[in-house]
Design a protein around this motif. Structure first.
Motif, PDB file in Angstrom:
ATOM      1  N   ALA A  91     -35.628 -70.283  47.990  1.00 39.28           N
ATOM      2  CA  ALA A  91     -35.306 -69.015  47.308  1.00 39.28           C
ATOM      3  C   ALA A  91     -35.955 -68.987  45.934  1.00 39.28           C
ATOM      4  N   ILE A  92     -35.891 -70.108  45.194  1.00 35.99           N
ATOM      5  CA  ILE A  92     -36.469 -70.131  43.844  1.00 35.99           C
ATOM      6  C   ILE A  92     -37.984 -69.971  43.929  1.00 35.99           C
TER       7      ILE A  92
ATOM      8  N   ALA B 244     -38.787 -66.414  44.509  1.00 37.20           N
ATOM      9  CA  ALA B 244     -38.573 -65.608  43.309  1.00 37.20           C
ATOM     10  C   ALA B 244     -39.695 -65.841  42.305  1.00 37.20           C
TER      11      ALA B 244
ATOM     12  N   VAL C  22     -42.221 -63.443  39.771  1.00 41.65           N
ATOM     13  CA  VAL C  22     -42.361 -63.675  38.330  1.00 41.65           C
ATOM     14  C   VAL C  22     -43.826 -63.881  37.965  1.00 41.65           C
TER      15      VAL C  22
ATOM     16  N   ARG D 110     -45.747 -60.685  37.619  1.00 37.30           N
ATOM     17  CA  ARG D 110     -45.487 -60.018  36.332  1.00 37.30           C
ATOM     18  C   ARG D 110     -46.286 -60.685  35.223  1.00 37.30           C
TER      19      ARG D 110
ATOM     20  N   VAL E 241     -35.934 -56.349  27.986  1.00 33.19           N
ATOM     21  CA  VAL E 241     -35.058 -56.219  29.156  1.00 33.19           C
ATOM     22  C   VAL E 241     -34.805 -54.758  29.507  1.00 33.19           C
TER      23      VAL E 241
ATOM     24  N   VAL F 258     -37.380 -61.166  28.840  1.00 41.41           N
ATOM     25  CA  VAL F 258     -36.868 -61.566  30.145  1.00 41.41           C
ATOM     26  C   VAL F 258     -36.883 -63.077  30.255  1.00 41.41           C
ATOM     27  N   GLN F 259     -35.717 -63.645  30.601  1.00 41.00           N
ATOM     28  CA  GLN F 259     -35.644 -65.084  30.852  1.00 41.00           C
ATOM     29  C   GLN F 259     -35.520 -65.272  32.357  1.00 41.00           C
ATOM     30  N   SER F 260     -36.371 -66.082  32.945  1.00 39.30           N
ATOM     31  CA  SER F 260     -36.286 -66.302  34.397  1.00 39.30           C
ATOM     32  C   SER F 260     -36.072 -67.769  34.696  1.00 39.30           C
ATOM     33  N   ARG F 261     -35.258 -68.014  35.718  1.00 41.43           N
ATOM     34  CA  ARG F 261     -35.055 -69.399  36.161  1.00 41.43           C
ATOM     35  C   ARG F 261     -36.185 -69.753  37.109  1.00 41.43           C
TER      36      ARG F 261
ATOM     37  N   THR G  97     -35.212 -72.639  32.607  1.00 38.83           N
ATOM     38  CA  THR G  97     -35.303 -71.198  32.409  1.00 38.83           C
ATOM     39  C   THR G  97     -36.356 -70.965  31.347  1.00 38.83           C
TER      40      THR G  97
END
Lengths: 368, 478
Positions: A64-65, A68, A72, A75, A134, A217-220, A226
């Motif tokens: 899943a990560i 995702a 990211v 972007r 955000v 935006v903070q993404s894991r 993160t």
């Protein structure tokens, strides 16, 4: 005389129960041959069942990560492309400014530059604005835009009002414009004008130009990391140095806007040559600083991109190892299962043959 | 006169042969009846002039083997019930490949929230997360229903066992009387003795039994814990059923002769199906239920909303207790929580509230790209939290590892119970094997005896006809 006694039912029972047992084992062996996994997973694994369940869940999490992270990365690539084009434009602008252009030429360049800047800052991926912090569903640079200057109408109004306040006459007064001294213009540009773009807490910037949030935006990107995955058109007020002492180094977009608007909104065609030269000088300084600061933002994002790549390869290795463990625990050797099934079938055949033979062993066959 | 004596003796020989033939046919008829022993006629020579007679009919028996067999029967029966009950509980776990365990579903929810946090503006990612939460809640609810169903089945099993035991004891009372009467009247009690043995074996399937032989072949029955089941009269066996056992609710005790033999009474039985049912209903199923209740509680705590200002108490977020009993983050088993856990209705209707919070608003400006709260939720899910050790699982850990710990516990119980059953069943089979071999009927043996009897009968008949011829010759001479 006492001899060992065996009852008839004792004889038959032994074979009957062994036939039943072999049949049960045969069913399991067949299932294992076909599926390659234990017939009864819980019985085979016992307390290790929890381990394999955990491993499967962790593998799913890493998948899943990783998925995702693909979104990211898209972007980030989009943001990098926009930043590159802004940096190039900035460099070209500086070159034009120091090449002693004529007022009308440089004005056109500045107007196009301002329009290009607002376009780039408003770039999107999917339906999300890349430079909005955000507040991703609202355009970072707000319209309506004034076509003659390339800047937002509200900004143009504020700049013209500040000009009027400082010099005492509107920008449209071309006669008086020629009387502005270089020092006076310098003072205007470095105080009231500058304040419209890089004031402390971004009051003017957020009023006239941008609806973006300073929060990025903070993404894991992995199970324990993160990272920041966007840069915002609104700089972070908490990073402002003491305004009376140092110049901010993190307001690149705002300074770029300052540099373009300087030429495109002010009546540079009507200034005397000294003042015009002064304006060009100040503009080239600001544009130079701005370009450098925007370029620095690229390294922030580049850092995040590298961390994502590293995280992805680490997670891929982890998944590999986990899948191997799962396979070790849950699967059976299909050849071994097939061999076992064969042996059991032979045993079964033997048991059947014996049962038939023993049934024939009766004294009743010999008593007429 | 010697001729008459010869005739009488020949007659007694005929009578004995006929009786022995009767015994042979009884034996052959019972060749495949379990617990039918082969009967042996004890033929003795009578006083001078009266020939032979059958002194008594005995049966082949082996008391030590029989006692062993009874013991093995009840312990195997108890273990079989436990193994079957655990196999039913295992159905809630299944093959890990299918990803239907609570761990897998809870992991899917966390992963869906992870995906949502990477694109918080994406409403369909939010809906996917809510859908994953629905699946998880449905699984928890249905697991509780299954477990309580298994407890209910055990309760029903106890009720059926009580009825069967009562009927067996009344049959036993009858047969015991017959045995005593036949023994006192010095008649053939062997068939009744066989029947009584079979009844005791049937009783031992239900309850661990200790039979005691007394004067006149009277038998008294005690449970393996010492409670009287039969002493001259059958004692009453009673059990009242509790339909629809709720989690945390104790089932009623099983009474023999007014003494409770289950539910941790002082005279708790250890063998027989009744012991097995009690273990499932009162020990194994409730422990597993506590574990899934703790999993539900841990999930509610993982998704709780904390006050960003640090002042207010945490409140239930995505998952909450619809019965209103539980508020996070208290620690302690809440019976039935797995059945009453539900999804926050506001978040179900508007998935973006999962991102922004319901009890506390983490995103007051409603920014579409805000992922702070979602990232915090993921940290909470994977953080260590305390669990109640009374549930039989770990006392602390992350919720997902607690859930897989519960699976480990169940499967370990299964493997242990299954191995134990294999051993006990083998013991039972061996004991039964040895017992039937010793006491059963061998048809070939009986048929050979029949041949012998045929000849003996022929010989006696021949003697009679010869004596008759002698009489005839004598009378003719007169």
């Amino acid at each position: 005389m006492k001899t060992t006694f065996v009852s008839s039912s004792g004889l038959y029972e032994a074979l009957r129960s062994s036939v039943l047992k072999i049949q049960t084992k045969l069913v399991d062996a067949q299932k294992e041959t076909v599926t390659g996994r234990h017939a009864d997973m819980g019985l085979a694994l016992g307390y290790q069942m929890g381990t394999t369940v955990t491993l499967r869940q962790q593998t799913a999490r890493l998948t899943a990560i990783t998925d995702a992270n693909a979104a990211v990365s898209t972007r980030l690539s989009g943001s990098q492309a926009a930043l590159t084009s802004m940096t190039e434009d900035g460099n070209n602008y500086v070159k034009s400014l120091i090449s002693s252009p004529s007022p009308s030429v440089i004005k056109a360049i500045a107007r196009n530059g301002a329009a290009a800047l607002t376009n780039s800052l408003n770039s999107t991926t999917g339906s999300q604005y890349l430079f909005a912090g955000v507040n991703t569903d609202v355009a970072p640079i707000k319209g309506p835009f004034d076509a003659s200057t390339g800047v937002p109408s509200a900004a143009k109004t504020s700049i013209e009002a500040a000009f009027q306040t400082h010099f005492g006459f509107p920008v449209t007064d071309t006669a008086q414009a020629a009387n502005i001294t270089a020092d006076d213009m310098n003072s205007f540009l470095t105080n009231e004008y500058r304040n419209l773009f890089i004031d402390h807490n971004n009051v003017n910037w957020s009023a006239d130009w941008s609806d973006a949030t300073a929060e990025t935006v903070q993404s894991r990107i992995s199970t324990n990391e993160t990272v920041q995955t966007s840069v915002s058109a609104m700089s972070d007020p908490n990073a402002d140095p003491d305004p009376s002492v140092a110049e901010p180094t993190h307001k690149g977009f705002q300074r770029m806007a300052e540099a373009y608007a300087m030429i495109s909104t002010l009546p540079v065609e009507y200034l005397n040559s000294n003042t015009f030269a002064k304006v060009l000088q100040v503009a080239s300084e600001v544009a130079g600083k701005a370009t450098a600061q925007v370029s620095n933002l690229q390294s922030t994002l580049g850092n995040s991109q590298e961390r994502i790549t590293n995280a992805n390869s680490r997670m891929a290795i982890q998944q590999d190892i986990m899948n191997k463990s799962i396979t070790n625990m849950e699967t059976v050797n299909q050849f071994e299962a097939a061999t076992r099934a064969n042996e059991l079938m032979n045993q079964l055949n033997t048991a059947y043959a014996l049962t038939a033979k023993i049934q024939n062993l009766s004294i009743l066959n010999y008593i007429s | 006169m010697s001729l008459t004596t010869a005739l009488n003796i020949a007659r007694s020989g005929l009578a004995v042969s006929s009786s022995r033939a009767e015994i042979v046919s009884r034996n052959v008829a019972n060749a495949s009846t379990p617990f039918a022993s082969h009967k042996i006629a004890n033929v003795v020579t009578g006083p001078t002039g009266s020939g032979v007679r059958i002194a008594s009919i005995t049966r082949a028996s082996d008391l030590p083997l029989y006692d062993k067999l009874i013991e093995a029967t009840s312990s195997a029966a108890a273990q079989k019930v436990v193994v079957d009950g655990l196999a039913e509980l295992d159905a809630t776990v299944g093959d890990p490949e299918n990803d239907q365990t609570l761990t897998a579903l809870a992991g899917k929810l966390a992963d869906a929230i992870q995906t949502y946090s990477s694109s918080p503006e994406n409403d369909s990612a939010g809906r996917t997360a809510i859908a994953a939460a629905s699946q998880l809640v449905a699984a928890l609810n249905s697991t509780q229903t299954n477990i309580q169903g298994i407890r209910d089945n055990a309760d029903q099993g106890l009720s059926g066992a009580a009825d069967e035991l009562n009927s067996l004891l009344s049959q036993f009372s009858e047969v015991n009387k017959r045995v005593m009467n036949a023994t006192t009247a010095k008649q053939d009690a062997t068939d009744a003795l066989d029947q009584r043995d079979k009844l005791v074996s049937d009783i031992s399937n239900l309850v661990g039994v200790k039979p005691v032989i007394r004067a006149n072949n009277d038998m008294a029955l005690y449970t393996d814990s010492g409670v009287t089941m039969f002493d001259t009269t059958a004692r009453s066996v009673s059990f009242s059923r509790t339909p629809g056992l709720a989690p945390g609710q104790q089932g009623s005790a099983f009474y023999i002769d007014g003494v409770p033999v289950t539910n941790q009474g002082t005279m708790q039985i250890s063998g027989g199906a009744i012991a097995g049912y009690a273990k499932i209903r009162d020990e194994l199923a409730p422990t597993y239920q506590s574990q899934i209740d703790e999993i539900a509680r841990g999930l509610i705590v993982s998704y709780e909303e904390k006050d960003p200002a640090g002042v207010g108490a945490p409140a239930a977020g995505l998952l909450y207790d619809s019965s209103g009993t539980y508020t996070p983050p208290t620690v302690g088993v809440v019976p039935g929580l797995a059945g009453s856990i539900a999804i926050n209705t506001t978040m179900e209707a508007t998935p973006s509230r999962l991102r922004d919070g319901v009890a506390y608003n983490y995103n007051p400006s409603g920014y579409e790209g805000y992922s702070g709260h979602l990232n915090d939720l993921i940290d909470q899910v994977y953080a260590t939290q305390p669990f109640d050790p009374a549930a039989g699982g770990a006392s602390s850990g992350a919720i997902l590892s607690y859930a897989s710990g519960s699976v480990s516990w169940l499967e370990q119980q299964r493997t242990a119970a299954s191995n134990d059953y294999d051993y006990k069943n083998t013991l039972y089979e061996r004991a039964f094997d040895a017992f039937t071999k010793e006491t059963g009927v061998n048809i070939d043996d009986e048929m050979t005896t029949m041949l012998e009897l045929e000849r003996a009968y022929q010989a006696s008949a021949k003697v009679i006809s010869t004596v008759d011829a002698m009489f005839g010759a004598l009378l003719q001479a007169v």
